[in-house]
Design a protein around this motif. Sequence first.
Motif, PDB file in Angstrom:
ATOM      1  N   ASN A 286      24.137   4.879 -35.046  1.00 14.55           N
ATOM      2  CA  ASN A 286      24.326   3.428 -34.834  1.00 14.55           C
ATOM      3  C   ASN A 286      23.408   2.630 -35.764  1.00 14.55           C
ATOM      4  N   PRO A 287      23.617   2.716 -37.096  1.00 12.79           N
ATOM      5  CA  PRO A 287      22.698   2.070 -38.040  1.00 12.79           C
ATOM      6  C   PRO A 287      22.632   0.570 -37.794  1.00 12.79           C
ATOM      7  N   SER A 288      21.412   0.057 -37.848  1.00 11.21           N
ATOM      8  CA  SER A 288      21.166  -1.374 -37.634  1.00 11.21           C
ATOM      9  C   SER A 288      20.116  -1.828 -38.634  1.00 11.21           C
ATOM     10  N   VAL A 289      20.203  -3.094 -39.025  1.00  8.01           N
ATOM     11  CA  VAL A 289      19.321  -3.646 -40.039  1.00  8.01           C
ATOM     12  C   VAL A 289      18.462  -4.735 -39.426  1.00  8.01           C
ATOM     13  N   VAL A 290      17.234  -4.813 -39.911  1.00  2.00           N
ATOM     14  CA  VAL A 290      16.335  -5.912 -39.559  1.00  2.00           C
ATOM     15  C   VAL A 290      16.505  -6.988 -40.626  1.00  2.00           C
ATOM     16  N   THR A 291      16.962  -8.142 -40.226  1.00  2.00           N
ATOM     17  CA  THR A 291      17.325  -9.174 -41.205  1.00  2.00           C
ATOM     18  C   THR A 291      16.141  -9.697 -41.990  1.00  2.00           C
ATOM     19  N   VAL A 292      14.930  -9.631 -41.486  1.00  2.00           N
ATOM     20  CA  VAL A 292      13.776 -10.173 -42.217  1.00  2.00           C
ATOM     21  C   VAL A 292      13.409  -9.306 -43.398  1.00  2.00           C
ATOM     22  N   SER A 293      13.766  -7.998 -43.358  1.00  2.00           N
ATOM     23  CA  SER A 293      13.386  -7.104 -44.447  1.00  2.00           C
ATOM     24  C   SER A 293      14.566  -6.433 -45.118  1.00  2.00           C
ATOM     25  N   GLY A 294      15.642  -6.155 -44.344  1.00  2.00           N
ATOM     26  CA  GLY A 294      16.818  -5.530 -44.920  1.00  2.00           C
ATOM     27  C   GLY A 294      16.845  -4.025 -44.801  1.00  2.00           C
TER      28      GLY A 294
ATOM     29  N   ALA B   1      18.615   2.391 -31.548  1.00  2.00           N
ATOM     30  CA  ALA B   1      17.695   2.626 -30.424  1.00  2.00           C
ATOM     31  C   ALA B   1      16.252   2.632 -30.903  1.00  2.00           C
ATOM     32  N   CYS B   2      15.999   3.221 -32.085  1.00  2.00           N
ATOM     33  CA  CYS B   2      14.634   3.297 -32.606  1.00  2.00           C
ATOM     34  C   CYS B   2      14.093   1.909 -32.942  1.00  2.00           C
ATOM     35  N   ILE B   3      14.852   1.121 -33.680  1.00  2.00           N
ATOM     36  CA  ILE B   3      14.352  -0.188 -34.125  1.00  2.00           C
ATOM     37  C   ILE B   3      14.278  -1.152 -32.940  1.00  2.00           C
ATOM     38  N   PHE B   4      15.186  -1.019 -31.970  1.00  2.00           N
ATOM     39  CA  PHE B   4      15.112  -1.896 -30.806  1.00  2.00           C
ATOM     40  C   PHE B   4      13.840  -1.625 -30.008  1.00  2.00           C
ATOM     41  N   LYS B   5      13.490  -0.347 -29.799  1.00  2.00           N
ATOM     42  CA  LYS B   5      12.283  -0.005 -29.055  1.00  2.00           C
ATOM     43  C   LYS B   5      11.030  -0.432 -29.812  1.00  2.00           C
ATOM     44  N   TYR B   6      11.013  -0.206 -31.125  1.00  2.00           N
ATOM     45  CA  TYR B   6       9.831  -0.555 -31.919  1.00  2.00           C
ATOM     46  C   TYR B   6       9.641  -2.068 -31.978  1.00  2.00           C
TER      47      TYR B   6
ATOM     48  N   VAL C  84      13.958  -8.865 -31.555  1.00  2.00           N
ATOM     49  CA  VAL C  84      15.203  -8.133 -31.324  1.00  2.00           C
ATOM     50  C   VAL C  84      16.426  -8.987 -31.666  1.00  2.00           C
ATOM     51  N   ASP C  85      16.261 -10.317 -31.685  1.00  2.00           N
ATOM     52  CA  ASP C  85      17.384 -11.182 -32.063  1.00  2.00           C
ATOM     53  C   ASP C  85      17.716 -11.082 -33.547  1.00  2.00           C
ATOM     54  N   GLN C  86      16.825 -10.520 -34.334  1.00  2.00           N
ATOM     55  CA  GLN C  86      17.040 -10.391 -35.780  1.00  2.00           C
ATOM     56  C   GLN C  86      17.536  -8.992 -36.165  1.00  2.00           C
ATOM     57  N   ILE C  87      18.015  -8.249 -35.193  1.00  2.00           N
ATOM     58  CA  ILE C  87      18.612  -6.943 -35.450  1.00  2.00           C
ATOM     59  C   ILE C  87      20.130  -7.098 -35.494  1.00  2.00           C
ATOM     60  N   ARG C  88      20.750  -6.522 -36.522  1.00  2.00           N
ATOM     61  CA  ARG C  88      22.198  -6.611 -36.687  1.00  2.00           C
ATOM     62  C   ARG C  88      22.774  -5.204 -36.856  1.00  2.00           C
ATOM     63  N   ARG C  89      23.845  -4.938 -36.126  1.00  2.00           N
ATOM     64  CA  ARG C  89      24.517  -3.648 -36.240  1.00  2.00           C
ATOM     65  C   ARG C  89      25.305  -3.571 -37.539  1.00  2.00           C
ATOM     66  N   LEU C  90      25.283  -2.411 -38.168  1.00  2.00           N
ATOM     67  CA  LEU C  90      26.079  -2.145 -39.366  1.00  2.00           C
ATOM     68  C   LEU C  90      27.216  -1.221 -38.979  1.00  2.00           C
ATOM     69  N   PHE C  91      28.428  -1.625 -39.390  1.00  2.00           N
ATOM     70  CA  PHE C  91      29.595  -0.825 -39.058  1.00  2.00           C
ATOM     71  C   PHE C  91      30.108  -0.029 -40.259  1.00  2.00           C
ATOM     72  N   HIS C  92      29.326  -0.036 -41.331  1.00  2.00           N
ATOM     73  CA  HIS C  92      29.643   0.812 -42.489  1.00  2.00           C
ATOM     74  C   HIS C  92      28.326   1.348 -43.013  1.00  2.00           C
TER      75      HIS C  92
END
Length: 392
Positions: A347-355, A361-366, A382-390
């Motif tokens: 479930n890859p996800s990106v942090v918008t402040v850094s890219g 699950a890892c980035i949400f917990k951290y 956590v509001d700046q986390i975005r799911r990547l679908f590719h």
Amino acid sequence: MLFQVGGQGTRPTFFEMAAAQQLPASLRAALTYSIGVFALRRPLLHRVLDYEDEFFALLMLVLESHSLRTTDASFAESLYGLRRRAVNIRAKKDDVGSNSDNATNHSGLEKRQKVLSVVFLVVLPYLKSKLHSMYNKEREARLQASLWGDESEGFDVSRSFVEEDSQVSTGTLDTNASIRIRVRKRLQKIVGFCYPWLHASSEGLSFAYQLLYLLDATGYYSLALHALGIHVCRATGQELMDTSSRISKIRSRERERLRGPQWLKTLQGALLSCTYTMLDYAQTGLIAAVFFFKMMEWWYQSAEERMSAPTVYPPPPPPPPPKVAKEGIPLPTDRTICPLCSQKRANPSVVTVSGFVFCYACIFKYTTQYKRCPITLMPATVDQIRRLFHDV
């Protein structure tokens, strides 16, 4: 310039008559545009634009008078090879019976018809233009009054007379000035009330005559021609050839009428020659000016459109990647590995402040615990986390 498309005999086609009728309006528009262009560099020419109606009426008075005098046609009609002929209707009786039929005979224009033709071609259009401008002013005044909440202004003539009388009588102007203002405002109110009806009647009669002419129901293209008893016909080849000799005879008689000393005759002859030259080339020069300034208008309009068109720039280059903090988690060599769990990302996800991309699950917990990006240590939520679908 003899357009015989679809025509039979000497009767002009509807399109010839329509083109001849619309030529003065096109000529006026071209002259107004050209003077407006020159007025940008010579402000003195703005005075000509202030008296546009009078200037054009004087110009057309000279051209129409000269054309009717020399060719028995208006300025536009002579350009299209047309001539005006007086209509003489006479009755012929058969020798055997008493039945009679009417025959139409065309002859040259009388002096009265030429003068009245100038009136219909120049004076009446000038008066109509002035009435139109007065109506527009009255309409603008009415609209302005309605916008400011004064609903009493309108085209009600009887009510406006009473209101203007009461306003002027209570003013502080002198008697003469108040009378002039009252008369002028009354005239504006009358024009504002009557002009729409006059204009509608004029346009309706013009349309009716043009429709009847198109259907071959009448030989008169307009009410003015019908009132004057004039038919517009195509000029024959012999008439076109005789025009130059006729003009030469007229000019010779005018030179013979010169009186006075020899130097005065020479001066008058030179002035007449200049006038004749200007009149001879007036048609060609004015029509050439129309096409020239229309071409210049198209040229400058195209240039302005090109200058005002939005410029399409290439997209800017992407910003450089953020720097990895010394105290942050190091990046793995494999781009598909999560920096936090060192496993293949789920479930890859990106942090918008850094890219940077992590497991969701890892980035949400951290981020919930430390409120920052684990690699750049930039503040994040956590509001700046975005799911990547590719996953790339």
